[in-house]
Write a protein that holds these residues in place. Structure first.
Motif, PDB file in Angstrom:
ATOM      1  N   SER A 185      -3.101   0.929  -9.224  1.00  0.00           N
ATOM      2  CA  SER A 185      -3.569  -0.127  -8.330  1.00  0.00           C
ATOM      3  C   SER A 185      -3.943  -1.349  -9.153  1.00  0.00           C
ATOM      4  O   SER A 185      -4.792  -1.286 -10.046  1.00  0.00           O
ATOM      5  CB  SER A 185      -4.782   0.350  -7.531  1.00  0.00           C
ATOM      6  OG  SER A 185      -4.427   1.406  -6.654  1.00  0.00           O
TER       7      SER A 185
ATOM      8  N   ARG B 233       0.115  -7.458  -4.917  1.00  0.00           N
ATOM      9  CA  ARG B 233      -1.112  -6.635  -4.983  1.00  0.00           C
ATOM     10  C   ARG B 233      -0.757  -5.227  -4.535  1.00  0.00           C
ATOM     11  O   ARG B 233      -0.400  -5.019  -3.377  1.00  0.00           O
ATOM     12  CB  ARG B 233      -2.180  -7.221  -4.081  1.00  0.00           C
ATOM     13  CG  ARG B 233      -3.394  -6.323  -3.863  1.00  0.00           C
ATOM     14  CD  ARG B 233      -4.242  -6.201  -5.102  1.00  0.00           C
ATOM     15  NE  ARG B 233      -4.893  -7.462  -5.452  1.00  0.00           N
ATOM     16  CZ  ARG B 233      -5.579  -7.652  -6.564  1.00  0.00           C
ATOM     17  NH1 ARG B 233      -5.697  -6.672  -7.439  1.00  0.00           N
ATOM     18  NH2 ARG B 233      -6.134  -8.810  -6.795  1.00  0.00           N
TER      19      ARG B 233
ATOM     20  N   ILE C   5       0.869  -1.174   0.000  1.00  0.00           N
ATOM     21  CA  ILE C   5       0.000   0.000   0.000  1.00  0.00           C
ATOM     22  C   ILE C   5       0.903   1.219   0.000  1.00  0.00           C
ATOM     23  O   ILE C   5       1.806   1.326   0.830  1.00  0.00           O
ATOM     24  CB  ILE C   5      -0.923   0.014   1.224  1.00  0.00           C
ATOM     25  CG1 ILE C   5      -1.814  -1.224   1.239  1.00  0.00           C
ATOM     26  CG2 ILE C   5      -1.788   1.278   1.226  1.00  0.00           C
ATOM     27  CD1 ILE C   5      -2.670  -1.372   2.484  1.00  0.00           C
TER      28      ILE C   5
ATOM     29  N   THR D  58      -1.891  -1.324  -3.905  1.00  0.00           N
ATOM     30  CA  THR D  58      -2.985  -0.379  -3.695  1.00  0.00           C
ATOM     31  C   THR D  58      -2.381   1.000  -3.533  1.00  0.00           C
ATOM     32  O   THR D  58      -1.533   1.220  -2.656  1.00  0.00           O
ATOM     33  CB  THR D  58      -3.803  -0.731  -2.452  1.00  0.00           C
ATOM     34  OG1 THR D  58      -4.337  -2.043  -2.602  1.00  0.00           O
ATOM     35  CG2 THR D  58      -4.947   0.267  -2.261  1.00  0.00           C
ATOM     36  N   VAL D  59      -2.807   1.936  -4.373  1.00  0.00           N
ATOM     37  CA  VAL D  59      -2.328   3.311  -4.306  1.00  0.00           C
ATOM     38  C   VAL D  59      -3.452   4.174  -3.741  1.00  0.00           C
ATOM     39  O   VAL D  59      -4.574   4.175  -4.262  1.00  0.00           O
ATOM     40  CB  VAL D  59      -1.904   3.840  -5.687  1.00  0.00           C
ATOM     41  CG1 VAL D  59      -1.374   5.264  -5.580  1.00  0.00           C
ATOM     42  CG2 VAL D  59      -0.851   2.926  -6.298  1.00  0.00           C
ATOM     43  N   THR D  60      -3.155   4.880  -2.652  1.00  0.00           N
ATOM     44  CA  THR D  60      -4.190   5.690  -1.984  1.00  0.00           C
ATOM     45  C   THR D  60      -3.936   7.180  -2.170  1.00  0.00           C
ATOM     46  O   THR D  60      -2.822   7.581  -2.567  1.00  0.00           O
ATOM     47  CB  THR D  60      -4.230   5.375  -0.494  1.00  0.00           C
ATOM     48  OG1 THR D  60      -2.951   5.715   0.084  1.00  0.00           O
ATOM     49  CG2 THR D  60      -4.486   3.898  -0.253  1.00  0.00           C
TER      50      THR D  60
END
Lengths: 114, 114
Positions: free
Chosen positions: B87, B110, B12, B112-114
């Motif tokens: 993502s 996996r 992340i 995930t870019v926030t």
């Protein structure tokens, strides 16, 4: 343009019933054809492949696929589904003159019910 | 049984940050592939190496993505800066080379870019 189409996004099948997943391709010549399976959180595993010869191909886990040149199809089948077959299935093609670059379809999610 | 190793399994990160993924192919496999798999889609090839040389990076967004395989063994894929649209699952695969040989996939990272 080259493309791989899996018409069914999602299929639900009862355990013990037969399964058929469809795959159609658009390619300049007959490519190499593959079916992969992806279980949740896992990488892809090769089920079977077609290069030439007999158009009915046997793979692992009881799967088979039939190449039909006239229909540009490579459908995957299994006579009796087990609960462990629940996964996502991808059809893929590769040019016979390529370095092995695979072009994948969008996948079919298979759900197995008791 | 030999496997393709990838790390980390999950990442992340905030947008605009840099992120890197590592892949260790099966020993002896000259060809290494990086694929990106967006949720609900099939994998798409980003870059392909033959030993330490890039043979296909036509789908790699070169303004932000880079990949290297310095000694022809393990490989690193980097994104800088990451964007929300990055993502996805990043899959590494290896093979002996060419369409004729099976590609073995790692478990993926996996992102995930926030």
């Amino acid at each position: 343009a080259q493309s791989v189409t899996q018409p069914d996004i999602h299929i639900t099948v009862s355990e013990g019933a037969s399964l058929e997943l469809r795959c159609n391709y658009s390619y300049g010549a007959t490519p190499y054809l593959f079916w992969y399976v992806q279980s949740p959180g896992q990488g892809l595993q090769l089920l079977l492949k077609y290069f030439s010869g007999d158009t009915l191909v046997q793979g692992i886990k009881g799967f088979e696929a039939e190449f039909k040149r006239s229909q540009s199809s490579f459908n995957l089948r299994k006579p009796s589904v087990h609960w462990s077959d629940a996964a996502e299935y991808f059809c893929a093609v590769a040019g016979t003159d390529s370095w092995g670059k695979l072009q994948f379809g969008a996948g079919t999610q298979v759900v197995v019910t008791p | 049984e030999a496997e393709v190793a990838q790390s980390p399994r999950y990442k992340i990160t905030e947008k605009s940050q840099a992120v890197a993924f590592w892949c260790d192919p099966i020993s002896g496999h000259a060809t290494l592939y990086w694929y990106r798999q967006i949720l609900g889609q099939g994998p798409e090839l980003l870059v392909q190496f033959q030993d330490e040389s890039v043979v296909d990076d036509s789908q790699l967004p070169k303004d932000r993505f880079s990949a290297e395989r310095l000694k022809g063994v393990d490989s690193t894929l980097k994104i800088q800066p990451a964007e929300l649209g990055d993502s996805a699952m990043y899959l590494c695969a290896s093979s002996l080379g060419g369409s004729f040989y099976e590609q073995y996939f790692g478990p993926g990272t996996r992102l995930t870019v926030t």
